[in-house]
Enzyme design. Structure first.
Site, short mmCIF file in Angstrom:
data_model
loop_
_atom_site.label_atom_id
_atom_site.label_comp_id
_atom_site.label_asym_id
_atom_site.label_seq_id
_atom_site.Cartn_x
_atom_site.Cartn_y
_atom_site.Cartn_z
N ASP A 255 43.71 39.81 36.78
CA ASP A 255 43.74 38.37 37.06
C ASP A 255 43.60 37.54 35.78
OD1 ASP A 255 43.80 38.62 39.94
OD2 ASP A 255 41.69 39.16 39.85
N GLU B 235 46.77 46.63 39.69
CA GLU B 235 45.83 46.36 40.79
C GLU B 235 45.92 47.42 41.87
OE1 GLU B 235 44.49 42.96 44.01
OE2 GLU B 235 46.21 42.57 42.72
N ILE C 142 51.15 40.95 42.81
CA ILE C 142 51.14 39.73 43.62
C ILE C 142 49.74 39.15 43.54
CG2 ILE C 142 51.43 38.70 45.90
CD1 ILE C 142 53.38 40.87 46.63
N ASP C 143 49.53 38.18 42.68
CA ASP C 143 48.25 37.50 42.65
C ASP C 143 48.28 36.38 43.68
OD1 ASP C 143 45.60 36.94 41.51
OD2 ASP C 143 46.53 35.02 41.03
N ASP D 236 49.20 42.51 37.66
CA ASP D 236 48.92 42.09 39.04
C ASP D 236 50.26 41.78 39.70
OD1 ASP D 236 48.00 41.14 41.44
OD2 ASP D 236 46.48 39.83 40.58
N THR E 245 47.45 37.44 47.18
CA THR E 245 48.00 38.19 48.32
C THR E 245 47.72 37.49 49.65
OG1 THR E 245 47.82 40.30 47.15
CG2 THR E 245 47.97 40.39 49.55
#
Length: 287
Positions: free
Chosen positions: A225, A75, A97-98, A95, A100
């Site tokens: 995602d 990402e 930190i999905d 990802d 954020t």
């Protein structure tokens, strides 16, 4: 590569993914306790923190050391201008930190997500819930698991008995919000038991895999995602398709996931589309 040899290779890759996802998740757990440096990317609601960048670097550097010939889609590296193109080569889709925005507010729905594809086909997915330590894993043909316990989607076909999940997406202009609200109104008036938004696409999709909710849809999410979660849902017996009703296009930024074909098809029929640039468009174009 022979089937048995490739199976062993991808299993080894998955073992490394589990280890690095858990390690990255612990970094996120610690980072949430401290003051966060926050900036924006494509829109004022598209947030990024130093932790996002540090965690992605941790994951990619670890994986690259072990698998130097593999490709990486992340990402934050994509936001920095790297091309987001899926090839036939073994590819990690990450990802760091999905959720954020959740992370910034210490809202406890945040995950590390690592998907893996070969010849553009998803092979396995690993998702680590950073706040409670839940680990979701799946490998194609081998089932889906939550903390080592096999999971299965809900087999509910009646939308009037369904809990449906979604996310808003980065666009917040009036026209987009009208379509978004209209889609929710259609589903609520079906009727359904309810519609929920938790702020993390990957964790919402994991809830479909565990049977805690019956369906999920979204416009505006990214390949990182969807990648890991798509494998987990499919291996839990679920359906992951395009919002048009066709096969999932990982780069299209839209998805419908459900426990049954009937539920997925019903959601597809209700949705008015929202347009987003593809992930594999020109990297200079807003993502």
């Amino acid at each position: 590569m022979a089937t048995s040899e490739s199976d062993k290779c991808w299993r080894e890759c998955m073992d490394v993914a589990v280890e690095v996802a858990c390690r990255a998740g612990k970094v996120v757990q610690e980072a949430v306790k401290h003051e966060k440096s926050v900036s924006t990317k494509s829109t004022p609601t598209d947030l990024v923190t130093e932790a996002d960048q540090q965690v992605e670097e941790l994951i990619i550097s670890t994986l690259r050391d072990k698998f130097p010939s593999h490709r990486f889609i992340g990402e934050e590296s994509s936001a920095a201008g790297e091309k987001c193109i899926l090839t036939d080569n073994p590819s990690w889709i990450i990802d760091p930190i999905d959720g954020t925005c959740n992370f910034v507010h210490s809202f406890p729905m945040v995950a590390v997500s690592i998907g893996f594809a070969v010849k553009k086909e998803l092979e396995f997915g690993v998702i680590y819930h950073c706040f409670d330590g839940t680990l979701y894993t799946a490998r194609k043909g081998h089932g889906a698991f939550c903390n080592g316990v096999r999971i299965q989607v809900s087999k509910e076909k009646d939308v009037s008995k369904a809990l449906i999940l979604t996310e808003i997406g980065a666009k917040r202009d009036p026209a987009t919000l009208n379509i978004f609200s209209g889609n929710i109104m259609k589903l609520l008036s079906a009727p359904t038991h309810g519609v929920r938004i938790i702020g993390s696409s990957t964790l919402a999709l994991c809830l479909i895999a565990t049977g805690a909710a019956e369906a999920y849809y979204q416009y505006g999410l990214h390949c990182w995602d969807i990648a890991a979660a798509a494998v987990i849902i499919r291996e839990a017996g679920g359906i992951v398709i395009d919002t048009s009703g066709g096969p999932l296009d990982l780069m299209s930024r839209r998805v419908v996931a459900a426990g049954t074909h009937e539920m997925a098809n019903y959601i597809v029929q209700q949705l008015q589309p929202i347009s987003y640039e593809r992930d594999d468009s020109d990297p200079d174009v807003q993502k």
